[in-house]
Every structure is written in structure tokens, then in C-alpha cells.
Design an enzyme around this catalytic site. Structure first.
Site, PDB file in Angstrom:
ATOM      1  N   ASP A 422       0.836  -1.206   0.000  1.00 37.30           N
ATOM      2  CA  ASP A 422       0.000   0.000   0.000  1.00 37.30           C
ATOM      3  C   ASP A 422       0.873   1.260   0.000  1.00 37.30           C
ATOM      4  O   ASP A 422       0.556   2.251  -0.678  1.00 37.30           O
ATOM      5  CB  ASP A 422      -0.914   0.002   1.222  1.00 37.30           C
ATOM      6  CG  ASP A 422      -2.009  -1.046   1.126  1.00 37.30           C
ATOM      7  OD1 ASP A 422      -2.227  -1.562   0.002  1.00 37.30           O
ATOM      8  OD2 ASP A 422      -2.638  -1.342   2.150  1.00 37.30           O
ATOM      9  N   GLU A 448      -2.793  -2.486  -8.786  1.00 36.32           N
ATOM     10  CA  GLU A 448      -1.564  -1.736  -9.026  1.00 36.32           C
ATOM     11  C   GLU A 448      -1.600  -1.000 -10.359  1.00 36.32           C
ATOM     12  O   GLU A 448      -0.559  -0.571 -10.857  1.00 36.32           O
ATOM     13  CB  GLU A 448      -0.356  -2.682  -8.990  1.00 36.32           C
ATOM     14  CG  GLU A 448      -0.279  -3.680 -10.133  1.00 36.32           C
ATOM     15  CD  GLU A 448      -1.059  -4.959  -9.870  1.00 36.32           C
ATOM     16  OE1 GLU A 448      -0.791  -5.961 -10.522  1.00 36.32           O
ATOM     17  OE2 GLU A 448      -1.955  -4.939  -8.979  1.00 36.32           O
TER      18      GLU A 448
END
Length: 527
Positions: A422, A448
Site C-alpha cells: 500500500d 496496481e
């Protein structure tokens, strides 16, 4: 002031009963609306995810069934090949084939072909090929490979049937190749696939399924007229041909939005696709909202009755005071925010309503902000991105799309943990934001994957921006202390396409080319 004129002015005022009732009604209506919108969105996503998961589970089960079936069919043919390793009479060979065909019911027909291509025995005999040489390219290929073989769908010369051929080689006791034993499945007639899958196991899910060959041709479909059709352009089938399995929301060849799950059959390269129309989700959503409104109707009516009764009780002294003030010749006091009331209770009530409206506005603003923003990175989300891109397309403004995907992000999560993953996403989001202009748009597209809209920029100009992002990420100090790279695909509107959907697809294809070319690079869409 004349009495008639004074009464006329008083008639234009809103009574306290109406005001209180209206405010409570507005508060309840706004609250219910917010709850319904939130419930609709969360329920919609939950239903989509549940449907996709159920479809994927069904596809996996059917894939396992087909995999086991093919293995059993091959095992049966392999065992039968040993029976025909030595020469025998035509009558004896035919009898054995008949016994094999009727015992396992795997094949519509079984044929034994010697190493010269001569059909020695065939069951059923009505096919009429016994004593003749094979003529189809598929049969010749099965004979030539000298190993287990599964064909693509093809038309037979004699019967003009659409079939799939499965064969096993025959070797004698000395290991000399003696031909093949081949079983066929008649795709347009009753066959083993009809027997197993004719009763659709996905009916209770309002879903349907089909089986495709490795080349994208339909092998099984509830609509038998479509069997043999080439649907390799279908998004799910394209992924199966690429060797992928999974589930996602797609658009089929008829332009309908569907929830598709697709699973590869390991044994033979076939694929199973289970689909549900998106309308199924919306129908369930409508029923869900209708039930919520139905359950809320009685409490809402009861609440309104109580509010009207309380409003009358509260308003009674105010009406008396208004009459008194009117007789004294003073102006009527109006309940409004920011105005000091002569009555302490009225002032407190005004403040309470003001606080309630302010708090409600904050909640509404927060919900609207949350609906437009990705909570992890602070970037705009996919909804805002799609709306902006559609607006620019409608305005026919020149712009470029940069589709970005962090390389080997899964290994970051696996090696450093999801919390570090993250932090990497937030780090990359800051780099992208800093590399764009104020009029550009950047959003987290999912996982992503990020996407940027670069306004009034050609593909070459967007390429410079993308390369700046890529280089900055590669050399920057990041949360994991290891080099992180990104692959990027670029498409330009309108030089590459005048469709928003196609533009994103072209950028995705360019991104795929960048990945395939070694990652950590930027590719511009071709065409």
C-alpha cells in the site's frame, strides 16, 4: 395598516406546523435517499462479486468434470489399443469395437486405422468407411503424429458431420507402430457432452455456459445451432486462448454486459465459460430496494403522524403569541437561520435545525467525496476518470491516455507484506501526481494499475510524460528500498481511435506489449 391587507400578508407566511413537518420530511427523505444510494451501490457490488464467484465455482467444477472425462476417454482408447495390437478378422474387430462403444458410451463412433491409413474396423458399420483409406487431413494428422491426439472440430467427408476426434496409437508387442484407434464425438447429435451437461447446472443462478475448443470454436452450447461457431473474438474466449482463467465483467459479441467466469481444461486445452447477464443483478437490486421501501413505509407514515401531532402542540403558543403581536401592530417573527427570536425555545429550535442541516450537508459532501476518490492513494477513482474521458471525447478535445501497471507488484506484497504494498502504491501516486499538469487527470484504475489523461497532448508528448514518471519511480527512494519499475501503454484521441472504449483498449494492448517486451518501458499504441 388595514385589517384586510394585514391578513393577506399573513396568508403568505408559512405556518410553524407546515415548517416543522416539512423540515422533518426533508430530513427523513434526504436520509432515506442517502441510505438507499449507499445500499444500492454496496449491494450492487456485492451481488456482482457473488455472481462472479458462483460462476467461477461452476466453471471450475465443469472444467474438472471435462478434464476427468477426457482422461477416462483416453484411458479407454489406450486400453482398447492394446486389444487391436495384433491382426484379427473383420468380424472379430467389428464385434470388439461394438462392445467397446456400447460399454463406455464415450464416443458416437470408433475406428481402427492401420499404419497405411486403411480403415480396418469401424463401429457403427453404417458409417461405411471400413476397407477404405482415410481422406481427411485431421485423420491423417492423427495417424502421422504416432501419439495421443485430440482434434479441433472438423467436417467428415462421408457423413458431413461436425466432429471432434480423439485417438491413441497402436503398437504391437515388439513396439512397432500399427496405426491408431480413434473415437469421435458428433457435436450436433447426442453425445457424451449432451449427456453430462444437457441439464444446465447453472440454471439456478440465472446463468448459462458453453464449452469452446482451443481455437475458439463452440463445442457445446444450449443452442445447438451455434455449435461449431467461431467465437474467438469473445473477450472470455480470448483469455482462454491465451491460457488464462478467471472471472470479470465483460461485454459479449452481441454488445451485452455479462458477468463471465472462464476456466481452462488442463487435459486438452478446451475452456468452459459461465456467464450471467448484468440484468440479473439489476433485477435483484430492484427487488432489494422495493423491499426496503416497503419495510420503511409504515414507520415513515407513523413518524409523520407523530411529527404533525407534535408540531401542532409546539405551534399552539406561537400562534397565540403571533395574534397578540399582530394586535399590538408589531411585525410577524419569521423562523430563519441567523435571526434572533424573541422566544428562547424558538431560538434553540432554529439553532438545532441549523446544526442538523449542517451535519447532514457534511455527511452528503463526505459521501460525494468518497464516491469520487480512491481511499488509499487520494487520487480520483475510475468513475471520475471515465466521466472525464467521456466528456473530453464529446468535446472532441485532443488528449492521450497513459495506462500504467507496476511491474511484479504481487512479489512486493508477497515479500514485504500488503502494508508495504500500500505504501508503494501511495508513493507511486505521488510521483504521478507531481508529473502531471493541473488540467490533467490521474486515477487509480484498480489494484496496481493507474491511468492518466493528459489533455491537449499528442502521443509523443504523452510519451515524454510517461518516461518522466517511469524514470522518477525507478531512481526514487521508495518504501521497500528496492528498485521499483512500471510498464506503460499510450493511446491518443483521436489519431488512434475516436471511441473512448477502444482508446482504453489500445492503451491496454500497448501496456501488454511493454510487459511482453521486458517491462520497465513505455509503448505507444500502433495504428
Amino acid at each position: 395598516m388595514p385589517v384586510l391587507q394585514r391578513k393577506k400578508k399573513q396568508g403568505n407566511k408559512i405556518s410553524l406546523v407546515t415548517l416543522l413537518t416539512g423540515l422533518v420530511s426533508i430530513s427523513v427523505a434526504l436520509t432515506v435517499t442517502i441510505l438507499l444510494i449507499s445500499s444500492y451501490q454496496s449491494k450492487k457490488q456485492a451481488l456482482i462479486n457473488t455472481t462472479l464467484t458462483l460462476n467461477h465455482t461452476s466453471a471450475i467444477k465443469m472444467s474438472h468434470t471435462i478434464d476427468s472425462l477426457i482422461k477416462s476417454m483416453r484411458s479407454s482408447l489406450d486400453y482398447s489399443a492394446n486389444l487391436f495390437s495384433n491382426p484379427m478378422s473383420a468380424e472379430e474387430g467389428y464385434s470388439k469395437l461394438e462392445l467397446i462403444r456400447h460399454t463406455n458410451n464415450y464416443f458416437n463412433s470408433i475406428t481402427v486405422v492401420d499404419e497405411t491409413g486403411l480403415v480396418r474396423y469401424v463401429s457403427p458399420a453404417s458409417i461405411g468407411t471400413a476397407g477404405k483409406y482415410i481422406t481427411t487431413e485431421t485423420a491423417k494428422e492423427a495417424l502421422a503424429v504416432k501419439k495421443p491426439y485430440i482434434s479441433k472440430p472438423y467436417l467428415t467427408v462421408n457423413t458431413k458431420r461436425l466432429i471432434v476426434l480423439i485417438s491413441e496409437p497402436i503398437f504391437d508387442k515388439d513396439g512397432i507402430y500399427r496405426g491408431v484407434i480413434a473415437g469421435t464425438i458428433y457435436l450436433h447429435e447426442n453425445n457424451i457432452l449432451n449427456t453430462i451437461f444437457g441439464s444446465n447446472p447453472t440454471d439456478e443462478l440465472d446463468s448459462s455456459f458453453y464449452i469452446v475448443g482451443s481455437d475458439g470454436h463452440l463445442l457445446f452450447h444450449r443452442d445447438t445451432r451455434r455449435i461449431g461457431e467461431d467465437i474467438s473474438e469473445n473477450q472470455a474466449v480470448r483469455k482462454l486462448i491465451q491460457g488464462k482463467s478467471g472471472y470479470e465483467q465483460m461485454v459479449n459479441l452481441r454488445g451485452e454486459t455479462v458477468l463471465s467466469a472462464y476456466v481452462k481444461v488442463p487435459e486438452n486445452g478446451w475452456g468452459v465459460v459461465v456467464v450471467s447477464p448484468i440484468n440479473v443483478v439489476y433485477e435483484q437490486l430492484n427487488r432489494h430496494l422495493a423491499s426496503i421501501l416497503l419495510y420503511m413505509l409504515a414507520p415513515f407514515l407513523l413518524l409523520m403522524l407523530v411529527v404533525i401531532w407534535l408540531a401542532r402542540r409546539v405551534a399552539r403558543p406561537f400562534v397565540s403569541l403571533a395574534d397578540l403581536v399582530s394586535k399590538a401592530g408589531r411585525e410577524e417573527v419569521q423562523l430563519s437561520e441567523g435571526k434572533q427570536h424573541w422566544n428562547r425555545e424558538a431560538e434553540l429550535l432554529t439553532r438545532a435545525i441549523s446544526y442538523a442541516l449542517t451535519d447532514m450537508k457534511k455527511q452528503t459532501d463526505q459521501l460525494a467525496h468518497d464516491a469520487r476518490t480512491d481511499p488509499l492513494t487520494g487520487l480520483t477513482n475510475r468513475r471520475t476518470f471515465e466521466a472525464t474521458m467521456q466528456q473530453w471525447v464529446e468535446e472532441q478535445a485532443s488528449f492521450s491516455v497513459i495506462l500504467m501497471d507496476l511491474d511484479r507488484f504481487k512479489s512486493i506484497n508477497d515479500n514485504y507484506g500488503h502494508q508495504s504494498g500500500d505504501e508503494v502504491l501511495k508513493h507511486f501516486a505521488q510521483i504521478v501526481s507531481a508529473s502531471l499538469r493541473s488540467g490533467d487527470v490521474c486515477c487509480r484504475f484498480g489494484g496496481e494499475e493507474f491511468v492518466a489523461l493528459v489533455s491537449h497532448a499528442s502521443a509523443e508528448e504523452a510519451y515524454q510524460v510517461a518516461e518522466r514518471i517511469r524514470h522518477t519511480l525507478e531512481v526514487s527512494t521508495n518504501p521497500i528500498g528496492q528498485t521499483i519499475t512500471v510498464s506503460q501503454g499510450i493511446a491518443h484521441y483521436p489519431s488512434h481511435t475516436d471511441s473512448a472504449e477502444d482508446l482504453l483498449h489500445l492503451a491496454d494492448v500497448a501496456l501488454y506489449d511493454a510487459k511482453r517486451s521486458g517491462r520497465n518501458r513505455t509503448e505507444i499504441a500502433k495504428g
